[in-house]
Motif scaffolding. Structure first.
Motif, PDB file in Angstrom:
ATOM      1  N   THR A   2       0.647  -1.263   0.043  1.00  0.00           N
ATOM      2  CA  THR A   2      -0.003  -0.069  -0.127  1.00  0.00           C
ATOM      3  C   THR A   2       0.903   1.370  -0.226  1.00  0.00           C
ATOM      4  OG1 THR A   2      -1.707  -1.112   1.296  1.00  0.00           O
ATOM      5  CG2 THR A   2      -2.019   1.119   1.229  1.00  0.00           C
ATOM      6  N   MET A   4       0.631   5.312   0.756  1.00  0.00           N
ATOM      7  CA  MET A   4      -0.180   6.445   1.033  1.00  0.00           C
ATOM      8  C   MET A   4       0.599   7.745   1.336  1.00  0.00           C
ATOM      9  SD  MET A   4      -1.287   5.563   5.066  1.00  0.00           S
ATOM     10  CE  MET A   4      -2.762   4.956   4.446  1.00  0.00           C
ATOM     11  N   GLU A   8      -2.018  11.511   4.255  1.00  0.00           N
ATOM     12  CA  GLU A   8      -3.029  10.469   4.370  1.00  0.00           C
ATOM     13  C   GLU A   8      -2.789   9.644   5.713  1.00  0.00           C
ATOM     14  OE1 GLU A   8      -4.502   9.320  -0.159  1.00  0.00           O
ATOM     15  OE2 GLU A   8      -2.505   8.605   0.650  1.00  0.00           O
ATOM     16  N   ASP A  12      -5.141   9.372   9.046  1.00  0.00           N
ATOM     17  CA  ASP A  12      -5.940   7.869   9.283  1.00  0.00           C
ATOM     18  C   ASP A  12      -4.995   6.671   9.444  1.00  0.00           C
ATOM     19  OD1 ASP A  12      -7.766   5.917   9.805  1.00  0.00           O
ATOM     20  OD2 ASP A  12      -8.830   6.082   7.914  1.00  0.00           O
ATOM     21  N   SER A  14      -5.045   4.797  11.793  1.00  0.00           N
ATOM     22  CA  SER A  14      -5.523   3.085  12.026  1.00  0.00           C
ATOM     23  C   SER A  14      -5.622   2.334  10.560  1.00  0.00           C
ATOM     24  CB  SER A  14      -6.976   3.233  12.829  1.00  0.00           C
ATOM     25  OG  SER A  14      -6.843   3.804  13.879  1.00  0.00           O
ATOM     26  N   ALA A  15      -5.952   3.015   9.684  1.00  0.00           N
ATOM     27  CA  ALA A  15      -6.019   2.581   8.363  1.00  0.00           C
ATOM     28  C   ALA A  15      -4.660   2.121   7.783  1.00  0.00           C
ATOM     29  CB  ALA A  15      -6.537   3.418   7.071  1.00  0.00           C
ATOM     30  N   ALA A  16      -3.698   2.984   8.275  1.00  0.00           N
ATOM     31  CA  ALA A  16      -2.499   2.329   7.900  1.00  0.00           C
ATOM     32  C   ALA A  16      -1.817   1.346   8.431  1.00  0.00           C
ATOM     33  CB  ALA A  16      -1.232   3.522   8.237  1.00  0.00           C
ATOM     34  N   LYS A  17      -2.255   1.135   9.808  1.00  0.00           N
ATOM     35  CA  LYS A  17      -1.720  -0.105  10.578  1.00  0.00           C
ATOM     36  C   LYS A  17      -2.538  -1.193  10.138  1.00  0.00           C
ATOM     37  CE  LYS A  17      -2.348   0.924  15.150  1.00  0.00           C
ATOM     38  NZ  LYS A  17      -2.990   1.535  16.602  1.00  0.00           N
ATOM     39  N   ARG A  18      -4.048  -1.168   9.759  1.00  0.00           N
ATOM     40  CA  ARG A  18      -4.612  -2.358   9.353  1.00  0.00           C
ATOM     41  C   ARG A  18      -3.804  -2.804   7.997  1.00  0.00           C
ATOM     42  NH1 ARG A  18      -8.941   0.728  10.914  1.00  0.00           N
ATOM     43  NH2 ARG A  18      -9.323   1.631   8.884  1.00  0.00           N
ATOM     44  N   ALA A  19      -3.531  -1.902   7.124  1.00  0.00           N
ATOM     45  CA  ALA A  19      -2.824  -2.105   5.641  1.00  0.00           C
ATOM     46  C   ALA A  19      -1.564  -2.796   6.043  1.00  0.00           C
ATOM     47  CB  ALA A  19      -2.704  -0.987   5.102  1.00  0.00           C
ATOM     48  N   VAL A  25       3.341  -0.773   4.162  1.00  0.00           N
ATOM     49  CA  VAL A  25       2.872   0.414   3.822  1.00  0.00           C
ATOM     50  C   VAL A  25       3.920   1.636   3.371  1.00  0.00           C
ATOM     51  CG1 VAL A  25       1.332   2.357   4.179  1.00  0.00           C
ATOM     52  CG2 VAL A  25       0.667   0.068   5.009  1.00  0.00           C
TER      53      VAL A  25
END
Length: 79
Positions: A2, A4, A8, A12, A14-19, A25
């Motif tokens: 990913t 970003m 970004e 977010d 949390s979105a980076a951690k999930r990805a 990432v």
């Protein structure tokens, strides 16, 4: 993988951690890669064990890549 932007990422985390749980990432700064966020498992796999260069460059066996090297003939210039 990913990708970003830093903006970004800051907006977010949390979105980076999930990805990062799925794949590294890449976080860009002004469009250029600046940082990589990894899960702890991935970090340990590539960092703490001291993986050698051959293992780092090796590819998964399930990848099917065709490669046909081209033979070239070289001649030394006459002096």
């Amino acid at each position: 993988m990913t990708i970003m932007s830093a903006r970004e990422f800051n907006r977010d985390v949390s979105a980076a951690k999930r990805a990062a749980g799925d794949a590294p990432v890449v976080i860009t700064d002004r469009g250029e890669p600046a940082f990589v966020l990894l899960s702890i498992e991935e970090y340990r796999r590539i960092g703490e064990r001291g993986i050698d260069l051959v293992e780092r460059l090796s590819m998964d066996d399930d990848l099917d890549i065709e490669f046909e090297p081209v033979r070239i003939e070289l001649q030394a210039p006459e002096l």
